[in-house]
Motif scaffolding. Sequence first.
Motif, PDB file in Angstrom:
ATOM      1  N   PHE A   4       6.197   9.602   1.054  1.00 24.40           N
ATOM      2  CA  PHE A   4       4.745   9.767   0.970  1.00 24.40           C
ATOM      3  C   PHE A   4       4.012   8.489   1.384  1.00 24.40           C
ATOM      4  CE2 PHE A   4       6.720  12.751  -1.928  1.00 24.40           C
ATOM      5  CZ  PHE A   4       6.053  13.928  -1.626  1.00 24.40           C
ATOM      6  N   GLY A   5       4.653   7.721   2.287  1.00 23.76           N
ATOM      7  CA  GLY A   5       4.118   6.421   2.664  1.00 23.76           C
ATOM      8  C   GLY A   5       2.758   6.440   3.323  1.00 23.76           C
ATOM      9  N   ILE A   6       2.392   7.556   4.029  1.00 17.85           N
ATOM     10  CA  ILE A   6       1.061   7.607   4.659  1.00 17.85           C
ATOM     11  C   ILE A   6       0.237   8.778   4.104  1.00 17.85           C
ATOM     12  CG2 ILE A   6       1.796   6.446   6.773  1.00 17.85           C
ATOM     13  CD1 ILE A   6       1.804   9.163   8.166  1.00 17.85           C
ATOM     14  N   THR A   7       0.690   9.337   2.971  1.00 14.16           N
ATOM     15  CA  THR A   7      -0.092  10.375   2.307  1.00 14.16           C
ATOM     16  C   THR A   7      -1.425   9.795   1.862  1.00 14.16           C
ATOM     17  OG1 THR A   7       1.906  11.475   1.534  1.00 14.16           O
ATOM     18  CG2 THR A   7      -0.118  11.958   0.340  1.00 14.16           C
ATOM     19  N   THR A   8      -2.475  10.598   1.958  1.00 12.56           N
ATOM     20  CA  THR A   8      -3.794  10.099   1.576  1.00 12.56           C
ATOM     21  C   THR A   8      -4.649  11.223   1.030  1.00 12.56           C
ATOM     22  OG1 THR A   8      -5.722   8.847   2.348  1.00 12.56           O
ATOM     23  CG2 THR A   8      -4.838  10.474   3.862  1.00 12.56           C
ATOM     24  N   HIS A   9      -5.589  10.872   0.174  1.00 11.57           N
ATOM     25  CA  HIS A   9      -6.569  11.832  -0.327  1.00 11.57           C
ATOM     26  C   HIS A   9      -7.778  11.835   0.601  1.00 11.57           C
ATOM     27  CE1 HIS A   9      -4.937  13.050  -4.259  1.00 11.57           C
ATOM     28  NE2 HIS A   9      -4.348  11.868  -4.236  1.00 11.57           N
ATOM     29  N   GLY A  10      -8.462  12.966   0.641  1.00  5.72           N
ATOM     30  CA  GLY A  10      -9.643  13.043   1.489  1.00  5.72           C
ATOM     31  C   GLY A  10     -10.434  14.305   1.204  1.00  5.72           C
ATOM     32  N   PRO A  11     -11.573  14.455   1.844  1.00  2.00           N
ATOM     33  CA  PRO A  11     -12.403  15.647   1.648  1.00  2.00           C
ATOM     34  C   PRO A  11     -11.763  16.876   2.277  1.00  2.00           C
ATOM     35  CG  PRO A  11     -13.287  14.309   3.420  1.00  2.00           C
ATOM     36  CD  PRO A  11     -12.167  13.522   2.803  1.00  2.00           C
ATOM     37  N   ARG A  12     -12.297  18.070   1.960  1.00  2.00           N
ATOM     38  CA  ARG A  12     -11.746  19.317   2.484  1.00  2.00           C
ATOM     39  C   ARG A  12     -11.770  19.365   4.007  1.00  2.00           C
ATOM     40  NH1 ARG A  12     -10.707  23.572  -0.601  1.00  2.00           N
ATOM     41  NH2 ARG A  12     -11.143  25.000   1.121  1.00  2.00           N
ATOM     42  N   LYS A  13     -12.736  18.690   4.597  1.00  2.00           N
ATOM     43  CA  LYS A  13     -12.830  18.708   6.059  1.00  2.00           C
ATOM     44  C   LYS A  13     -11.783  17.811   6.711  1.00  2.00           C
ATOM     45  CE  LYS A  13     -16.341  15.050   6.367  1.00  2.00           C
ATOM     46  NZ  LYS A  13     -17.697  14.717   6.848  1.00  2.00           N
ATOM     47  N   GLY A  14     -11.017  17.094   5.890  1.00  2.00           N
ATOM     48  CA  GLY A  14      -9.930  16.290   6.435  1.00  2.00           C
ATOM     49  C   GLY A  14     -10.239  14.807   6.466  1.00  2.00           C
ATOM     50  N   ALA A  73       0.825  -1.211   0.000  1.00  2.00           N
ATOM     51  CA  ALA A  73       0.000   0.000   0.000  1.00  2.00           C
ATOM     52  C   ALA A  73       0.859   1.261   0.000  1.00  2.00           C
ATOM     53  CB  ALA A  73      -0.945  -0.007   1.200  1.00  2.00           C
ATOM     54  N   SER A  74       1.883   1.298   0.877  1.00  3.47           N
ATOM     55  CA  SER A  74       2.742   2.483   0.932  1.00  3.47           C
ATOM     56  C   SER A  74       3.550   2.613  -0.360  1.00  3.47           C
ATOM     57  CB  SER A  74       3.672   2.423   2.146  1.00  3.47           C
ATOM     58  OG  SER A  74       4.616   1.388   2.020  1.00  3.47           O
ATOM     59  N   TRP A  75       3.940   1.484  -0.964  1.00  7.08           N
ATOM     60  CA  TRP A  75       4.666   1.508  -2.226  1.00  7.08           C
ATOM     61  C   TRP A  75       3.805   2.110  -3.332  1.00  7.08           C
ATOM     62  CZ3 TRP A  75       3.836  -1.984  -6.591  1.00  7.08           C
ATOM     63  CH2 TRP A  75       4.813  -1.869  -7.589  1.00  7.08           C
ATOM     64  N   HIS A  76       2.539   1.728  -3.369  1.00  7.37           N
ATOM     65  CA  HIS A  76       1.613   2.298  -4.358  1.00  7.37           C
ATOM     66  C   HIS A  76       1.471   3.806  -4.156  1.00  7.37           C
ATOM     67  CE1 HIS A  76       0.237  -0.994  -6.803  1.00  7.37           C
ATOM     68  NE2 HIS A  76      -0.070  -1.736  -5.752  1.00  7.37           N
ATOM     69  N   ARG A  77       1.409   4.228  -2.880  1.00  2.00           N
ATOM     70  CA  ARG A  77       1.281   5.660  -2.612  1.00  2.00           C
ATOM     71  C   ARG A  77       2.517   6.417  -3.067  1.00  2.00           C
ATOM     72  NH1 ARG A  77      -1.877   3.962   1.985  1.00  2.00           N
ATOM     73  NH2 ARG A  77      -0.006   3.553   3.214  1.00  2.00           N
ATOM     74  N   GLU A  78       3.704   5.856  -2.802  1.00  2.00           N
ATOM     75  CA  GLU A  78       4.941   6.487  -3.247  1.00  2.00           C
ATOM     76  C   GLU A  78       4.947   6.624  -4.775  1.00  2.00           C
ATOM     77  OE1 GLU A  78       7.504   7.723  -1.621  1.00  2.00           O
ATOM     78  OE2 GLU A  78       7.715   6.733   0.310  1.00  2.00           O
ATOM     79  N   ALA A  79       4.546   5.557  -5.477  1.00  2.00           N
ATOM     80  CA  ALA A  79       4.536   5.572  -6.941  1.00  2.00           C
ATOM     81  C   ALA A  79       3.525   6.595  -7.467  1.00  2.00           C
ATOM     82  CB  ALA A  79       4.205   4.182  -7.472  1.00  2.00           C
ATOM     83  N   TYR A  80       2.357   6.640  -6.844  1.00  2.00           N
ATOM     84  CA  TYR A  80       1.318   7.572  -7.278  1.00  2.00           C
ATOM     85  C   TYR A  80       1.751   9.017  -7.066  1.00  2.00           C
ATOM     86  CZ  TYR A  80      -3.011  10.230  -7.283  1.00  2.00           C
ATOM     87  OH  TYR A  80      -3.976  11.173  -7.535  1.00  2.00           O
TER      88      TYR A  80
END
Length: 362
Positions: A163-173, A58-65
């Motif tokens: 960016f291993g724990i970077t994540t997308h989310g809504p404006r409210k966090g 999962a963290s590898w995919h995030r790094e690649a993305y």
Amino acid sequence: MAKKKLDARPSKFVTSVETGARYNLKELLGEGGFGSVWRCECDAFEGSLCLKVTRDQASWHREAYMAELLGDHPRVVKVHETFPIFAKKSVSYAVVMELAAHGTLADVVERSGAWNEALAVSEIVKLLGAIEKLHGSGALHRDITPYNVFACGKGTTLKLGDFGITTHGPRKGVAANAFAPWFVDTAIREEQRVRWDTREDLWQVAQVLGVLLTGKVAPLRLADVRTVPCSTATRAAIARATGDRSHRFESARAMADALKKAAHSAPAKPSRPRTLDGRVLVFTGQLAIPRKEATALAEAMGAQVEKRFTARTDLLVVGTSKLWAAGDAGGKKLLAAAAEREGGRQVDQVTEEWFMRLVKKA
């Protein structure tokens, strides 16, 4: 012990199943729960590279993305390629990136100590450009620490990485369920606040600036901000980013603009007014008379009294109490006023005694 770690390498050579590039692993740079990081060399590239190996898909995919999303930004560690490594009974994952020649920001500070203010602010402003792009994509980093900001190039060019724990989310966090406990706001660590938004990322950026200015790899308490060796305007920006959450910077651009303004503005000098008519004032510190009575006296002389220091405030009345020095609201108001003056705006300041003269009560 060092020999044992070197023998723990996945293999002396790692070959990319994507490009066929063959990476020769050299010394181990670091390891932990994420996996291991190695200096490596490859005939397809000049100089040394960095190869990170992890079992966490999962963290590898995030790094690649994130490499695809932010890879062209000059303040993001450049990723050259990502690929899986197949063994007989397992799969691990590799990320090949530019080598941070000087290590992490923490390494630099521990070796060389505090930076001068001009260089520290300039580098953080540029780093905020990368964070602005990250936030603009709807993502939150959640791990901007002195160990995830890297010093690259011949000088000390700071770049954002990991960016291993970077994540997308809504404006409210997003749910505050992944972070480095030692480098987050107490309210997050103690679960008084359970959501993470852009303001938490910017809290961490302000703390990274604090590390550069103090030379200490540790987060600042709000009460410590006044002792940071820098201009009042820069201290005010750090205090805003790490203080009352409802008044924090809403964006990386806003924080960068505040820091740039602090660096380039000429300070204004306070004066003692002869009248309160038309002034917008705030009281700070403990007065000899009740605050309610002081407010009534000021308003009777044509002044407008506010509880908080705002962009409209042009006069501070300072009471006799010294509590503000320990970090209460009075201290924040004085800090904010000094920062505004350093930004070129006229904000006057008078003692309680002078105020009483103006309302004809002395």
